[in-house]
Design a protein around this motif. Structure first.
Motif, PDB file in Angstrom:
ATOM      1  N   VAL A  21       0.804  -1.221   0.000  1.00 42.78           N
ATOM      2  CA  VAL A  21       0.000   0.000   0.000  1.00 42.78           C
ATOM      3  C   VAL A  21       0.837   1.270   0.000  1.00 42.78           C
ATOM      4  O   VAL A  21       0.284   2.366  -0.047  1.00 42.78           O
ATOM      5  CB  VAL A  21      -0.968   0.020   1.208  1.00 42.78           C
ATOM      6  N   VAL A  29      -5.463   1.742   5.397  1.00 39.20           N
ATOM      7  CA  VAL A  29      -6.034   0.869   4.372  1.00 39.20           C
ATOM      8  C   VAL A  29      -6.714  -0.356   4.972  1.00 39.20           C
ATOM      9  O   VAL A  29      -7.772  -0.780   4.512  1.00 39.20           O
ATOM     10  CB  VAL A  29      -4.940   0.443   3.370  1.00 39.20           C
ATOM     11  N   TRP A  47      -2.626 -10.824   2.657  1.00 41.12           N
ATOM     12  CA  TRP A  47      -2.744  -9.362   2.657  1.00 41.12           C
ATOM     13  C   TRP A  47      -3.112  -8.882   1.252  1.00 41.12           C
ATOM     14  O   TRP A  47      -3.989  -8.039   1.080  1.00 41.12           O
ATOM     15  CB  TRP A  47      -1.435  -8.715   3.087  1.00 41.12           C
ATOM     16  N   LEU A  51      -6.475  -6.938  -0.087  1.00 35.77           N
ATOM     17  CA  LEU A  51      -6.365  -5.647  -0.768  1.00 35.77           C
ATOM     18  C   LEU A  51      -7.025  -5.705  -2.147  1.00 35.77           C
ATOM     19  O   LEU A  51      -7.724  -4.763  -2.549  1.00 35.77           O
ATOM     20  CB  LEU A  51      -4.896  -5.230  -0.890  1.00 35.77           C
ATOM     21  N   LYS A  54     -10.712  -5.345  -1.683  1.00 32.93           N
ATOM     22  CA  LYS A  54     -11.098  -3.957  -1.400  1.00 32.93           C
ATOM     23  C   LYS A  54     -11.162  -3.146  -2.699  1.00 32.93           C
ATOM     24  O   LYS A  54     -12.117  -2.403  -2.927  1.00 32.93           O
ATOM     25  CB  LYS A  54     -10.090  -3.312  -0.435  1.00 32.93           C
ATOM     26  N   LEU A  70     -10.545   2.770   0.898  1.00 26.46           N
ATOM     27  CA  LEU A  70      -9.994   1.431   1.112  1.00 26.46           C
ATOM     28  C   LEU A  70     -10.214   0.990   2.558  1.00 26.46           C
ATOM     29  O   LEU A  70     -10.588  -0.148   2.826  1.00 26.46           O
ATOM     30  CB  LEU A  70      -8.506   1.393   0.764  1.00 26.46           C
TER      31      LEU A  70
END
Length: 152
Positions: A21, A29, A47, A51, A54, A70
């Motif tokens: 990120v 986030v 992870w 992400l 999202k 996010l």
């Protein structure tokens, strides 16, 4: 809202979640619950998958991928009709979506809109995570699980 949204996140060659990120802060986030869930012995692909989910939800909603947006999309395992244990279960559970913060008022019930629910599917290869989000009608098991909260 469009009918679906998709996203991919490359994580090959990365060694830490914050690199996914950067330059955004990890805490902006990922929610606290997501950080606890992903940090509990999970690999970087978990992870990256979260992400990607999202980003897919934000594309479905037609929203930009800002840190606030996010962070307002929470992706955690949801209970199933056969197992209401989420964090404690070792068999895995389908991901559930909850909208909070700046997106929380957009859809009643966090992930629901006009009787529909946002559903996500997440997968990965050795160095790429990808996700698809779509809006679907409520399913019978949604009613069975209303009393069980996947977010507590």
């Amino acid at each position: 809202m469009s009918g679906w949204g998709g996203a991919s996140v490359a994580f090959g060659g990365l060694t830490a979640p914050w690199q996914l990120v950067d330059p955004m802060p990890l805490e902006a986030v990922f929610t606290r619950a997501e950080r606890l869930r992903s940090g509990a012995g999970r690999t970087l692909q978990h992870w990256a998958g979260r992400l990607a989910a999202k980003h897919a939800v934000l594309r479905l909603l037609g929203e930009p991928a800002t840190p606030a947006n996010l962070g307002a999309v929470e992706v955690l395992p949801r209970p199933t009709p056969l197992c209401h244990r989420t964090a404690a279960c070792l068999h895995g559970h389908p991901p559930g979506v909850r909208l909070t913060g700046v997106l929380g008022g957009r859809e009643a019930g966090g992930g629901e809109a006009g009787g529909a629910r946002i559903r996500v599917s997440v997968s990965h290869t050795a160095d790429l995570a990808f996700a698809v989000a779509l809006s679907s009608a409520r399913l019978p098991e949604d009613h069975d699980l209303e009393a069980v909260s996947a977010w507590t």
